[in-house]
Design a protein around this motif. Structure first.
Motif, PDB file in Angstrom:
ATOM      1  N   SER A  18      10.317  -4.512 -18.507  1.00 37.86           N
ATOM      2  CA  SER A  18       9.339  -5.262 -17.731  1.00 37.86           C
ATOM      3  C   SER A  18       8.171  -5.662 -18.621  1.00 37.86           C
ATOM      4  CB  SER A  18       8.819  -4.430 -16.561  1.00 37.86           C
ATOM      5  OG  SER A  18       7.929  -3.429 -17.021  1.00 37.86           O
ATOM      6  N   GLY A  19       7.318  -6.507 -18.109  1.00 37.14           N
ATOM      7  CA  GLY A  19       6.129  -6.907 -18.827  1.00 37.14           C
ATOM      8  C   GLY A  19       5.060  -5.831 -18.797  1.00 37.14           C
ATOM      9  N   MET A  20       4.072  -5.976 -19.684  1.00 41.88           N
ATOM     10  CA  MET A  20       3.019  -4.967 -19.779  1.00 41.88           C
ATOM     11  C   MET A  20       1.979  -5.103 -18.678  1.00 41.88           C
ATOM     12  SD  MET A  20       1.230  -6.320 -23.268  1.00 41.88           S
ATOM     13  CE  MET A  20       0.775  -8.031 -23.520  1.00 41.88           C
ATOM     14  N   GLY A  21       2.157  -6.089 -17.772  1.00 45.65           N
ATOM     15  CA  GLY A  21       1.297  -6.161 -16.593  1.00 45.65           C
ATOM     16  C   GLY A  21       1.628  -5.095 -15.577  1.00 45.65           C
ATOM     17  N   GLY A  22       2.870  -4.557 -15.628  1.00 42.92           N
ATOM     18  CA  GLY A  22       3.270  -3.465 -14.757  1.00 42.92           C
ATOM     19  C   GLY A  22       3.605  -3.903 -13.348  1.00 42.92           C
ATOM     20  N   HIS A  23       3.564  -2.951 -12.437  1.00 40.88           N
ATOM     21  CA  HIS A  23       3.920  -3.163 -11.032  1.00 40.88           C
ATOM     22  C   HIS A  23       2.947  -2.355 -10.176  1.00 40.88           C
ATOM     23  CE1 HIS A  23       6.387  -4.093  -7.585  1.00 40.88           C
ATOM     24  NE2 HIS A  23       6.680  -2.820  -7.351  1.00 40.88           N
ATOM     25  N   LEU A  24       2.850  -2.705  -8.900  1.00 41.77           N
ATOM     26  CA  LEU A  24       1.959  -1.988  -7.989  1.00 41.77           C
ATOM     27  C   LEU A  24       2.710  -1.608  -6.723  1.00 41.77           C
ATOM     28  CD1 LEU A  24      -1.197  -1.292  -7.762  1.00 41.77           C
ATOM     29  CD2 LEU A  24      -1.217  -3.089  -6.043  1.00 41.77           C
ATOM     30  N   LEU A  25       2.606  -0.341  -6.342  1.00 40.37           N
ATOM     31  CA  LEU A  25       3.074   0.130  -5.044  1.00 40.37           C
ATOM     32  C   LEU A  25       1.858   0.406  -4.169  1.00 40.37           C
ATOM     33  CD1 LEU A  25       5.791   2.782  -6.049  1.00 40.37           C
ATOM     34  CD2 LEU A  25       6.171   0.410  -5.365  1.00 40.37           C
ATOM     35  N   LEU A  26       2.007   0.144  -2.886  1.00 42.65           N
ATOM     36  CA  LEU A  26       1.002   0.540  -1.893  1.00 42.65           C
ATOM     37  C   LEU A  26       1.594   1.687  -1.092  1.00 42.65           C
ATOM     38  CD1 LEU A  26      -1.615   0.184  -0.246  1.00 42.65           C
ATOM     39  CD2 LEU A  26      -0.412  -1.549   1.115  1.00 42.65           C
ATOM     40  N   TYR A  27       1.083   2.895  -1.324  1.00 42.80           N
ATOM     41  CA  TYR A  27       1.570   4.061  -0.585  1.00 42.80           C
ATOM     42  C   TYR A  27       0.695   4.286   0.643  1.00 42.80           C
ATOM     43  CZ  TYR A  27       2.787   8.769   0.764  1.00 42.80           C
ATOM     44  OH  TYR A  27       3.168   9.849   1.496  1.00 42.80           O
ATOM     45  N   LEU A  28       1.335   4.504   1.792  1.00 44.46           N
ATOM     46  CA  LEU A  28       0.628   4.703   3.059  1.00 44.46           C
ATOM     47  C   LEU A  28       1.028   6.045   3.651  1.00 44.46           C
ATOM     48  CD1 LEU A  28       1.202   1.143   4.604  1.00 44.46           C
ATOM     49  CD2 LEU A  28      -0.795   1.944   3.305  1.00 44.46           C
ATOM     50  N   ASN A  29       0.086   6.962   3.714  1.00 43.33           N
ATOM     51  CA  ASN A  29       0.372   8.264   4.332  1.00 43.33           C
ATOM     52  C   ASN A  29       0.050   8.215   5.818  1.00 43.33           C
ATOM     53  OD1 ASN A  29       1.279  10.917   3.122  1.00 43.33           O
ATOM     54  ND2 ASN A  29      -0.273  11.618   4.572  1.00 43.33           N
ATOM     55  N   GLY A  30       0.899   8.875   6.617  1.00 47.41           N
ATOM     56  CA  GLY A  30       0.760   8.813   8.060  1.00 47.41           C
ATOM     57  C   GLY A  30       1.503   7.635   8.663  1.00 47.41           C
ATOM     58  N   VAL A  31       2.442   7.075   7.903  1.00 48.48           N
ATOM     59  CA  VAL A  31       3.222   5.905   8.324  1.00 48.48           C
ATOM     60  C   VAL A  31       4.700   6.219   8.099  1.00 48.48           C
ATOM     61  CG1 VAL A  31       3.694   3.458   7.822  1.00 48.48           C
ATOM     62  CG2 VAL A  31       1.344   4.313   7.811  1.00 48.48           C
ATOM     63  N   ARG A  32       5.565   5.675   8.954  1.00 45.73           N
ATOM     64  CA  ARG A  32       7.009   5.853   8.802  1.00 45.73           C
ATOM     65  C   ARG A  32       7.725   4.518   8.990  1.00 45.73           C
ATOM     66  NH1 ARG A  32       7.131   9.548  14.242  1.00 45.73           N
ATOM     67  NH2 ARG A  32       6.712   7.881  15.754  1.00 45.73           N
ATOM     68  N   VAL A  33       9.026   4.509   8.681  1.00 42.62           N
ATOM     69  CA  VAL A  33       9.829   3.290   8.746  1.00 42.62           C
ATOM     70  C   VAL A  33      10.775   3.360   9.937  1.00 42.62           C
ATOM     71  CG1 VAL A  33      11.342   1.718   7.485  1.00 42.62           C
ATOM     72  CG2 VAL A  33       9.765   3.194   6.235  1.00 42.62           C
ATOM     73  N   ASP A  34      10.855   2.270  10.668  1.00 45.28           N
ATOM     74  CA  ASP A  34      11.844   2.108  11.720  1.00 45.28           C
ATOM     75  C   ASP A  34      12.898   1.128  11.199  1.00 45.28           C
ATOM     76  OD1 ASP A  34      13.377   1.620  13.936  1.00 45.28           O
ATOM     77  OD2 ASP A  34      11.750   0.867  15.199  1.00 45.28           O
ATOM     78  N   ARG A  35      14.104   1.610  10.955  1.00 41.47           N
ATOM     79  CA  ARG A  35      15.184   0.766  10.454  1.00 41.47           C
ATOM     80  C   ARG A  35      16.223   0.459  11.535  1.00 41.47           C
ATOM     81  NH1 ARG A  35      14.568   0.575   4.936  1.00 41.47           N
ATOM     82  NH2 ARG A  35      13.421   2.316   4.008  1.00 41.47           N
ATOM     83  N   SER A  36      15.886   0.717  12.775  1.00 44.57           N
ATOM     84  CA  SER A  36      16.876   0.573  13.849  1.00 44.57           C
ATOM     85  C   SER A  36      17.345  -0.858  14.038  1.00 44.57           C
ATOM     86  CB  SER A  36      16.300   1.111  15.168  1.00 44.57           C
ATOM     87  OG  SER A  36      15.133   0.392  15.547  1.00 44.57           O
ATOM     88  N   SER A  37      16.544  -1.832  13.640  1.00 47.16           N
ATOM     89  CA  SER A  37      16.926  -3.232  13.784  1.00 47.16           C
ATOM     90  C   SER A  37      17.711  -3.745  12.585  1.00 47.16           C
ATOM     91  CB  SER A  37      15.674  -4.096  13.975  1.00 47.16           C
ATOM     92  OG  SER A  37      14.856  -4.066  12.814  1.00 47.16           O
ATOM     93  N   GLY A  38      17.957  -2.874  11.595  1.00 44.18           N
ATOM     94  CA  GLY A  38      18.635  -3.310  10.394  1.00 44.18           C
ATOM     95  C   GLY A  38      17.721  -3.967   9.389  1.00 44.18           C
ATOM     96  N   TYR A  39      16.420  -3.820   9.582  1.00 41.06           N
ATOM     97  CA  TYR A  39      15.422  -4.445   8.710  1.00 41.06           C
ATOM     98  C   TYR A  39      14.195  -3.540   8.741  1.00 41.06           C
ATOM     99  CZ  TYR A  39      12.566  -8.227   6.682  1.00 41.06           C
ATOM    100  OH  TYR A  39      11.761  -8.998   5.858  1.00 41.06           O
ATOM    101  N   PRO A  40      13.515  -3.322   7.610  1.00 40.10           N
ATOM    102  CA  PRO A  40      12.400  -2.357   7.605  1.00 40.10           C
ATOM    103  C   PRO A  40      11.171  -2.849   8.370  1.00 40.10           C
ATOM    104  CG  PRO A  40      12.571  -3.470   5.482  1.00 40.10           C
ATOM    105  CD  PRO A  40      13.775  -3.872   6.264  1.00 40.10           C
ATOM    106  N   VAL A  41      10.763  -2.062   9.353  1.00 38.48           N
ATOM    107  CA  VAL A  41       9.520  -2.260  10.094  1.00 38.48           C
ATOM    108  C   VAL A  41       8.768  -0.941  10.010  1.00 38.48           C
ATOM    109  CG1 VAL A  41       8.484  -2.762  12.333  1.00 38.48           C
ATOM    110  CG2 VAL A  41      10.583  -3.947  11.636  1.00 38.48           C
TER     111      VAL A  41
END
Length: 405
Positions: free
Chosen positions: A39-62
């Motif tokens: 990858s480039g030296m600009g890197g990447h960014l993640l946004l971590y959210l605590n107290g949040v979960r994923v609902d995948r029941s629709s086949g798509y992340p919400v």
């Protein structure tokens, strides 16, 4: 009778809801195993959210906010915007340990077996279910590798298992439930047109990159003004967000506004509006910065001298000095020092609270009332958190370390 000792507290026991910008360094994969990735030296960014979960029941992340009291501090997701995706601006990855360390056990070297075990776990979890990649990325797919296996192969050490091959710098900020709900609503709305097929997502370094997503999510929570997307490239190239700058911006925003100076806050139109409308300010206690190195015992990635650059003037730019100060001053990195610092600032604010003269009518009176309530509430919160720390008999760095993969 044998007594079972209670587990020592973690940061999440005190602050169940928080957002964390995670600036990841460049990535260099060693040759000879799997798909070669750099990858480039600009890197990447993640946004971590605590107290949040994923609902995948629709086949798509919400994503959704875990209700208060429902073990909310034990849930968390990382939101990653990536150029791979065609039908999404971002994907959501659950489980803080897996996000940063994959299936790597404490003290274990990153071998080919661990690497393969991590990808198998990611597929079992369905982390990329419902996500379509742009076709041109499959030009590099090795013969015999399935499309799904290739998707997980080029996502490891970026969307999940991020410290497999990258250094990680983190700036976290506490959130209350309403602000987290606004942030989550923004992210779900951001993905909606891609989810429904109304639009196709195209990642653009100047106009719509991983930092735009994270910055604007925090803007929805009241931290700052949104960063515009869709500008003319020739204009956007002069100023666009990059991961390391964003980390410094958030750490300073969360710690260094003049909260003890009512007049200065009132003179700042954005701070004035935010305080009156929401009852709070972006600057507050328990906003901490930390750093974690890539896995050192590593058969898969070259982790020597991993770069992560600032977008700044190399001669008189201020970001390098700010970054050095943030990582060296305990009030930015140690929870106990941070709480002492803010307790002193709230004491000064209470001592210098504006009286009726000059603040008796109109907008100034409204601001003064909101400010007085804000200072009292924040001082009480700090006292409560300090008592929790004292009861646990842990220093601030140890408490933070229990939540840092």
């Amino acid at each position: 009778m044998n007594r079972i000792a209670a587990a020592p507290p973690a940061y999440e026991d005190i602050v169940p809801y928080y957002a964390e910008l995670c600036a990841l360094s460049e990535l260099r994969k060693k040759p000879g195993f799997g798909v070669p990735l750099n990858s480039g030296m600009g890197g990447h960014l993640l946004l971590y959210l605590n107290g949040v979960r994923v609902d995948r029941s629709s086949g798509y992340p919400v994503i959704e906010v875990v209700p208060p009291g429902a073990d909310s501090g034990r849930h968390g997701v990382a939101i990653s915007a990536n150029s791979h995706y065609r039908n999404a601006n971002w994907v959501a990855i659950e489980d803080r340990d897996f996000i940063f360390r994959g299936a790597l056990a404490p003290g274990e070297a990153l071998t080919r077996e661990v690497y393969e075990r991590t990808q198998a776990s990611a597929r079992e979890r369905g982390l990329l279910d419902g996500i379509v990649f742009h076709e041109h990325f499959f030009r590099d797919k090795p013969p015999g590798m399935s499309v799904e296996d290739f998707k997980y192969e080029i996502s490891v050490a970026t969307d999940y298992g991020s410290t497999f091959g990258r250094n990680c710098y983190r700036a976290r900020v506490p959130l209350d439930t309403p602000r987290m709900e606004r942030l989550v609503a923004f992210l779900n709305e951001l993905n909606e047109p891609y989810r429904t097929g109304k639009r196709i997502y195209h990642w653009r370094i100047f106009n719509d990159n991983c930092v735009h997503m994270a910055h604007n999510a925090l803007a929805a929570a009241g931290f700052w003004a949104p960063w515009p997307t869709g500008q003319l490239p020739v204009l956007a190239a002069f100023r666009f967000p990059v991961p390391k700058n964003a980390l410094v911006d958030l750490a300073l925003r969360a710690n260094d506004q003049p909260i003890e100076n009512a007049e200065a806050l009132f003179a700042n139109a954005e701070a004035r509006r935010t305080l009156v409308e929401t009852g709070g300010l972006p600057t507050g206690p328990a906003a901490l910065t930390s750093a974690v190195s890539a896995v050192a015992a590593n058969d898969i990635y070259d982790v020597r001298r991993l770069r992560l650059i600032f977008y700044d003037n190399p001669f008189w730019g201020r970001y390098r000095g700010w970054f050095k100060r943030i990582l060296s001053e305990p009030r930015y990195t140690d929870l106990k020092a941070n709480l002492r610092h803010f307790a002193q600032r709230y004491q000064l604010a209470a001592r210098d609270m504006p009286g009726p003269a000059g603040w008796a009518r109109g907008e100034r009176a409204q601001f003064r009332d909101a400010y007085a309530q804000y200072i009292a509430d924040e001082a009480a919160k700090v006292a409560e958190w300090q008592a929790s720390l004292d009861a646990g008999r842990l220093d601030g760095r140890a408490l933070l370390a229990r939540s840092v993969a």
